[in-house]
Motif scaffolding. Structure first.
Motif, short mmCIF file in Angstrom:
data_model
loop_
_atom_site.label_atom_id
_atom_site.label_comp_id
_atom_site.label_asym_id
_atom_site.label_seq_id
_atom_site.Cartn_x
_atom_site.Cartn_y
_atom_site.Cartn_z
N ASN A 1 0.74 -1.20 0.04
CA ASN A 1 -0.12 0.18 0.07
C ASN A 1 0.72 1.17 0.04
OD1 ASN A 1 0.88 -0.20 2.61
ND2 ASN A 1 -0.59 0.90 3.55
N ASP A 2 2.06 1.25 -0.30
CA ASP A 2 3.22 2.26 -0.26
C ASP A 2 3.37 2.88 -1.72
OD1 ASP A 2 2.90 2.04 2.38
OD2 ASP A 2 5.06 1.35 2.70
N MET B 1 4.42 19.73 2.32
CA MET B 1 5.12 19.25 3.54
C MET B 1 6.82 19.36 3.38
SD MET B 1 4.21 16.49 6.26
CE MET B 1 5.09 14.94 5.81
N VAL C 1 7.67 12.24 11.74
CA VAL C 1 7.64 10.95 10.88
C VAL C 1 8.73 10.18 11.10
CG1 VAL C 1 7.30 10.12 8.63
CG2 VAL C 1 6.18 12.40 9.22
N ASP C 2 8.60 8.93 11.59
CA ASP C 2 9.88 8.14 11.93
C ASP C 2 10.39 6.95 10.79
OD1 ASP C 2 7.86 6.37 11.85
OD2 ASP C 2 7.85 5.84 14.09
N ARG D 1 10.13 -5.61 3.97
CA ARG D 1 11.45 -4.79 4.38
C ARG D 1 12.48 -5.44 3.42
NH1 ARG D 1 8.08 -2.41 6.28
NH2 ARG D 1 7.74 -1.49 8.43
P1 ATP Z 1 4.47 -1.39 5.62
O1 ATP Z 1 3.22 -1.02 5.01
O2 ATP Z 1 5.72 -2.06 5.02
O3 ATP Z 1 4.53 -1.54 7.26
P2 ATP Z 1 5.07 1.41 6.49
O4 ATP Z 1 6.42 1.21 7.43
O5 ATP Z 1 5.04 2.65 5.81
O6 ATP Z 1 5.01 0.13 5.81
P3 ATP Z 1 2.31 1.92 7.35
O7 ATP Z 1 1.47 1.36 8.37
O8 ATP Z 1 1.93 1.52 5.99
O9 ATP Z 1 3.89 1.38 7.65
O10 ATP Z 1 2.29 3.58 7.42
C1 ATP Z 1 2.41 4.08 8.64
C2 ATP Z 1 3.82 4.62 8.95
O11 ATP Z 1 3.95 5.71 8.14
C3 ATP Z 1 4.07 5.18 10.55
O12 ATP Z 1 4.27 4.28 11.17
C4 ATP Z 1 4.95 6.18 10.13
O13 ATP Z 1 6.21 5.70 10.18
C5 ATP Z 1 4.81 6.47 8.72
N1 ATP Z 1 4.29 8.12 8.44
C6 ATP Z 1 3.11 8.44 9.23
N2 ATP Z 1 2.77 9.62 8.64
C7 ATP Z 1 3.52 9.83 7.54
C8 ATP Z 1 3.56 10.77 6.49
N3 ATP Z 1 2.73 11.88 6.39
N4 ATP Z 1 4.61 10.71 5.46
C9 ATP Z 1 5.20 9.57 5.38
N5 ATP Z 1 5.13 8.73 6.29
C10 ATP Z 1 4.43 8.78 7.51
#
Ligand code: ATP
Ligand code: BTN
Length: 319
Positions: free
Chosen positions: A173-174, A209, A215-216, A314
């Motif tokens: 979903n990214d 932005m 954002v971690d 990952r």
């Molecule tokens: P995965 O789907 O592989 O777990 P992911 O680490 O991106 O990917 P998600 O649950 O899809 O996890 O997305 C939530 C994460 O996105 C949050 O934990 C944070 O690290 C990050 N995040 C939060 N806000 C933003 C933003 N505005 N832009 C980019 N990243 C963000």
């Protein structure tokens, strides 16, 4: 307070006197409202003696007329909030309240923006797009198969249209530029797919932005990629058009009609990766997706297929 913001959104200097006159309030009332804008919305305002006040950076505010006037499907009902917990949560409330569909919920900011698995989506005021579209599902499970991947394709093409040439996909979903996340998709289901059911298509795109210490993980935005302030209304319109286009292909042919295109744009195709499912880990090489949008992974000499909302990929360091 928001009327004052609309006067300041161009990023130019405005004197306290002119602002007070336009708002019909005293200069000290203007000063108070400026303090509120800074404190409540996290905006930076420059105050220069003899010149007045200006925003540190111009803003592109959402505008219902600009969005509805752009010739989109007139059956879509659009709601724009200055501030909301989550546009997905609001969309779910709209379903329960019986609002006529399709409904599009947008907001200038989210106080409890949500990502997958209860994670937070950072959603500062007037910077990004927080977009939730409600659709009725009459086609059963088939209409949901691969849907979040289809949404990813629509978001990716929207980003490319506005100059983010490197935008690509990461299962499930990214939307990334290189290793940096620029957008995410969160689908939430209301009801029973075997009966009457609705899906909330939630999309967050980082647009203007430029800083977000909360954002971690590595991230980027359209503005950081193109070095230009982006018109968010134009982006909403482009996104809606791309979604309508991809939904119609999906409805007619299912995800299999888009499988090749999706794989072609998958940034991690052929890479060695670890799939995380809670505390379980599977190591393999990413082969692509199947006709339902599930991940195909080569694990040893086998091909294994994975689907479900709780999975995360990952890259392996040696990939
Ligand atoms: P995965 O789907 O592989 O777990 P992911 O680490 O991106 O990917 P998600 O649950 O899809 O996890 O997305 C939530 C994460 O996105 C949050 O934990 C944070 O690290 C990050 N995040 C939060 N806000 C933003 C933003 N505005 N832009 C980019 N990243 C963000
Ligand atoms: C993710 O990558 O984890 C998905 C992020 C989805 C964020 C969007 S912003 C609009 C909609 N409302 C929410 O609360 N979440 C989605």
């Amino acid at each position: 307070m928001l009327t004052l913001l609309k006067l300041l959104k161009d990023g130019n200097f405005h004197s306290g006197q002119t602002l007070g006159r336009d708002l019909g309030v005293s200069r000290s009332a203007v000063w108070k409202q400026l303090q509120q804008l800074e404190a409540e919305l996290g905006l930076e305002i420059h105050k220069v003696r003899g010149r007045g006040y200006r925003l540190a950076s111009p803003l592109s505010l959402l505008d219902k007329d600009a969005i509805e006037g752009a010739g989109l499907d007139s059956k879509w009902t659009t709601f724009i909030f200055d501030s909301i917990d989550s546009t997905n949560a609001q969309a779910m409330r709209a379903i329960e309240g019986g609002t006529s569909l399709p409904v599009l919920v947008l907001a200038e900011r989210q106080l409890a923006g949500r990502g997958r698995r209860g994670r937070k989506w950072i959603s500062p005021f007037a910077e990004n797009i927080y977009y939730s579209l409600v659709l009725r599902v009459d086609g059963g499970m088939r209409q949901l198969e691969g849907l979040s991947l289809v949404v990813g394709l629509a978001v990716m093409h929207t980003l490319r249209e506005v100059g983010v040439a490197g935008a690509g996909l990461k299962w499930p979903n990214d939307i990334l530029v290189g290793q940096r996340k620029i957008a995410g998709v969160l689908l939430e289901l209301v009801g029973d797919p075997a009966d009457v059911c609705h899906v909330v298509v939630g999309i967050g795109i980082n647009v203007n932005m430029q800083a977000a210490p909360e954002v971690d993980q590595p991230w980027t935005s359209v503005r950081l990629e193109t070095r230009q302030l982006v018109d968010r209304n134009d982006l909403v319109v482009r996104l809606s058009r791309q979604l309508a286009h991809y939904f119609s292909i999906h409805l007619a042919g299912g995800f299999s009609a888009l499988q090749v295109e999706w794989e072609h744009n998958h940034l991690w195709q052929g890479r060695a990766a670890t799939l995380l499912a809670g505390t379980n880990k599977v190591e393999g090489v990413i082969l692509g997706v199947d006709a339902q949008g599930a991940l195909r992974l080569k694990v040893g000499n086998d091909v294994q297929v994975f689907s479900g909302g709780e999975l995360s990929l990952r890259l392996r360091d040696d990939s």
